[in-house]
Design an enzyme around this catalytic site. Sequence first.
Site, PDB file in Angstrom:
ATOM      1  N   CYS A   1       0.820  -1.224   0.000  1.00 19.59           N
ATOM      2  CA  CYS A   1       0.000   0.000   0.000  1.00 19.59           C
ATOM      3  C   CYS A   1       0.849   1.268   0.000  1.00 19.59           C
ATOM      4  O   CYS A   1       0.366   2.320  -0.414  1.00 19.59           O
ATOM      5  CB  CYS A   1      -0.888   0.033   1.230  1.00 19.59           C
ATOM      6  SG  CYS A   1      -1.926  -1.398   1.471  1.00 19.59           S
TER       7      CYS A   1
HETATM    8  O1  KQY Z   1      -4.202   1.335   0.875  1.00 18.82           O
HETATM    9  C1  KQY Z   1      -4.446   1.468   2.043  1.00 18.82           C
HETATM   10  N1  KQY Z   1      -4.396   0.440   2.820  1.00 18.82           N
HETATM   11  C2  KQY Z   1      -4.814   2.816   2.528  1.00 18.82           C
HETATM   12  C3  KQY Z   1      -5.331   2.912   3.891  1.00 18.82           C
HETATM   13  C4  KQY Z   1      -5.648   4.336   4.239  1.00 18.82           C
HETATM   14  C5  KQY Z   1      -5.658   4.559   5.679  1.00 18.82           C
HETATM   15  C6  KQY Z   1      -5.798   5.994   6.037  1.00 18.82           C
HETATM   16  N2  KQY Z   1      -5.446   6.137   7.407  1.00 18.82           N
END
Ligand code: KQY
Length: 358
Positions: free
Chosen positions: A350
């Site tokens: 991510c």
């Molecule tokens: O891709 C992801 N796991 C993004 C998560 C966003 C979290 C914002 N605090």
Amino acid sequence: MTPRSAGFRMPAEWEPQAGVWMAWPERPDTWRLGGKPAQAAFARLANTIARFEPVTMLVSAGQWANALAQLDPAVRVIEMTTNDAWLRDTGTTFVTDGQGNLGGVDWRFNGWGGLSDGLYFPWDADDAVAAKMCAIERARRFRAPLVTEGGAIHVDGEGTVITTEDCLLNPNRNPDLGRADVEAILGDHLGIDTVIWLGQGVPDDITGGHIDNLACFVAPGVVLLSWCDDPADPHHAVSREAEARLLAARDAKGRALRVERMPMPTPLFLTADEAGGLDRTNPALSSAAGDRLAASYVNFLIVNGAVIAPAFDVPTDAAAEAVLRRLFPGREVIMLPSREILLGGGNIHCVTQQQPAV
Ligand code: KQY
């Protein structure tokens, strides 16, 4: 003109890469203790990737000196305004044309669900990141008429994408688009012919169910799926349904898929100490002590010569490492402690965005 009509496609992650992009974490409602533990984890990740290929770190003006002090001198640091540090989701999805040219898909970004379900507002600086990356790399930019995030798609480089209905058919992303519209836009922008739809993502995933936390291609025709054997765990039904769909699917080459099971981590929960370190300024990010963390070992990154995967300091780490060593015999497998990244709501995949070699 779309990427496909201009001759571009998104390469698979295992194809040769020119580098990896990341952004420096600092917002105190996502990252506890003002981001200090997360910064150490991001620096360790960036410095590890830099052993294999170039890394670019996007950093705010205020964090410039602090980031530089923690990053290997080999890491290229660029000042850029962002809303947070999820480069998989906000960065451009790079595409190549086989003629030496680099392109970048600039998806519309709405904070994982807009004003109804999104995780923060504003998100305008994040939505501008992809265009800035394209400008820096002189990549041809294609603005896409689709709200999505890079974590919602995984390609095999041979014409197939896997994604989830929970994200891409969710009215909080694209209320005016149906399944066929989404498939057409993915086809035109990734250069793919086949969309394999899974249903839900990993339970408790605050993105709404990103594919990159649930499953990924590890080779053409082979999908690695986060798997749960415990019928009492909500991920049990999710992983069974996903496996059934994958086994019933055919990819763009007409192949049946081989599904490899990746054990899910021992269940992990936010501690009171960790919850207490978050700024309480944002109701959408109001995690509380005892909340289940959406941990998954498939949230790893493939780089040139290596696979860099999350470790959580639990007994399942060893089994996960063994699976990755078996599936990637030609690459070094590095398990990096990543609980601090998990606490922010994602993991190694991510927070990274690979740039393919042209
Ligand atoms: O891709 C992801 N796991 C993004 C998560 C966003 C979290 C914002 N605090």
